[in-house]
Design an enzyme around this catalytic site. Structure first.
Site, PDB file in Angstrom:
ATOM      1  N   SER A 148     -66.790  37.594  -9.753  1.00  0.00           N
ATOM      2  CA  SER A 148     -65.274  38.151  -9.830  1.00  0.00           C
ATOM      3  C   SER A 148     -65.270  39.494 -10.191  1.00  0.00           C
ATOM      4  O   SER A 148     -66.047  39.949 -10.906  1.00  0.00           O
ATOM      5  CB  SER A 148     -64.587  37.171 -10.688  1.00  0.00           C
ATOM      6  OG  SER A 148     -63.415  37.857 -11.226  1.00  0.00           O
TER       7      SER A 148
ATOM      8  N   LYS B 155     -69.731  35.334 -15.259  1.00  0.00           N
ATOM      9  CA  LYS B 155     -69.685  35.894 -13.738  1.00  0.00           C
ATOM     10  C   LYS B 155     -70.583  37.352 -13.668  1.00  0.00           C
ATOM     11  O   LYS B 155     -71.066  37.757 -12.649  1.00  0.00           O
ATOM     12  CB  LYS B 155     -68.191  36.434 -13.263  1.00  0.00           C
ATOM     13  CG  LYS B 155     -67.385  35.066 -13.004  1.00  0.00           C
ATOM     14  CD  LYS B 155     -68.204  34.345 -11.977  1.00  0.00           C
ATOM     15  CE  LYS B 155     -67.165  33.265 -11.481  1.00  0.00           C
ATOM     16  NZ  LYS B 155     -67.862  32.487 -10.809  1.00  0.00           N
TER      17      LYS B 155
ATOM     18  N   TYR C 127     -65.790  33.900 -19.309  1.00  0.00           N
ATOM     19  CA  TYR C 127     -65.543  33.875 -17.828  1.00  0.00           C
ATOM     20  C   TYR C 127     -66.165  35.096 -17.341  1.00  0.00           C
ATOM     21  O   TYR C 127     -67.054  35.071 -16.432  1.00  0.00           O
ATOM     22  CB  TYR C 127     -64.385  33.511 -17.186  1.00  0.00           C
ATOM     23  CG  TYR C 127     -63.951  33.821 -15.820  1.00  0.00           C
ATOM     24  CD1 TYR C 127     -64.217  32.656 -14.966  1.00  0.00           C
ATOM     25  CD2 TYR C 127     -63.658  34.773 -15.255  1.00  0.00           C
ATOM     26  CE1 TYR C 127     -64.121  32.843 -13.632  1.00  0.00           C
ATOM     27  CE2 TYR C 127     -63.357  35.024 -13.686  1.00  0.00           C
ATOM     28  CZ  TYR C 127     -63.678  33.981 -13.142  1.00  0.00           C
ATOM     29  OH  TYR C 127     -63.511  33.959 -11.641  1.00  0.00           O
TER      30      TYR C 127
END
Length: 275
Positions: A152, A169, A165
């Protein structure tokens, strides 16, 4: 001509959204696909959809974070279809909070689904891939396999409220580049696609009441405030968020024969967004 005819693909998190679009794209190009979703109903539905369009698929549902899942997932490809050519690590969700409010459980959950699960799947795939590659090399064949890890822009540039997160990632990029070096001898191209704003149920506009999804018994809030979505869209040079099908096309680029001499790379699929 279908470019992936005879190939066998694993796509985690492929019962909905981007994962479903990836599975359908690979199947439309001739790949036999092992589908996965946390919930059996959507996973089985996508497998049935692929069969209805003349392809072949099997569903291996359940949490990618569960112990033993990776062996079941990889085993299904080898046992059902007799091969393993493409691995797409797509499964995941977001569970956001600013760092002072983030619990250990939240942080670990994001690492488990976005980093540990791909690691386990790729580790389980290592021996079958080695065996297939050795036989092909002995026969004088050069056969390329593909790994596409889904990251991402949050993993590349960070994002407020997503320490867990973003960390997972970002780490996935490191895993991608390491496996590029370890698996080059097996003729495996290992690349990464980092998504920007893609319109899915996780990024749906919040109307009067915020929706939630059930993940392993947890109610996880999903959706984005409409004003924030509008602001994000204005930052994107192409003027809007992407569709799941456009996201799938970016993944397909790294699964196609045209990527046979590309490895260890990260491509942003974000409509030109540069933060």
């Amino acid at each position: 001509m279908t470019k992936l005819k005879g190939k066998v693909a694993l796509v985690s998190g492929s019962g909905r959204g981007i994962g479903r679009a990836i599975a359908l794209k690979l199947a439309s190009e001739g790949a036999r696909v092992v589908i996965n979703d946390l919930d059996a109903e959507p996973g089985d539905a996508v497998a049935a959809e692929i069969k209805a369009m003349g392809g072949d698929a099997v569903a291996v549902n359940g949490s990618v974070s569960e112990s033993g899942f990776a062996d079941r997932f990889v085993g299904a490809a080898v046992e059902k279809f007799g091969g393993l050519d493409i691995v797409v690590n797509n499964a995941g969700y977001t569970w956001d909070a600013t760092i002072q409010k983030m619990t250990d459980e939240q942080f670990q959950a994001m690492l488990d689904v976005h980093l540990v699960a791909p690691f386990r799947i790729l580790r389980a795939a290592a021996e079958p891939i080695r065996i297939f590659a050795k036989k092909e090399a002995e026969a004088g064949q050069e056969v390329f396999r593909k790994v596409v890890n889904i990251s991402s822009i949050a993993g590349l540039y960070g994002n407020a409220g997503q320490a867990s997160y973003s960390s997972a990632k970002a780490s996935l990029v490191g895993l991608t580049r390491t496996l590029c070096k370890e698996w080059g001898r097996y003729k495996v191209n290992v690349n990464c696609v980092a998504f920007g704003l893609i319109n899915t149920r996780l990024t749906q506009p919040i109307e009067t009441q915020q929706k939630t999804i059930d993940v392993a018994g947890r109610d996880i809030k999903v959706g984005v405030q409409p004003q924030m979505l509008d602001a994000m869209a204005r930052m994107i040079p192409l003027g809007r968020g992407g569709t799941p099908e456009e996201a799938a096309d970016a993944v397909y680029l790294f699964c196609s024969p045209e990527s046979n001499y590309i490895s260890g790379q990260v491509v942003v699929c974000g409509g030109g967004l540069i933060i």
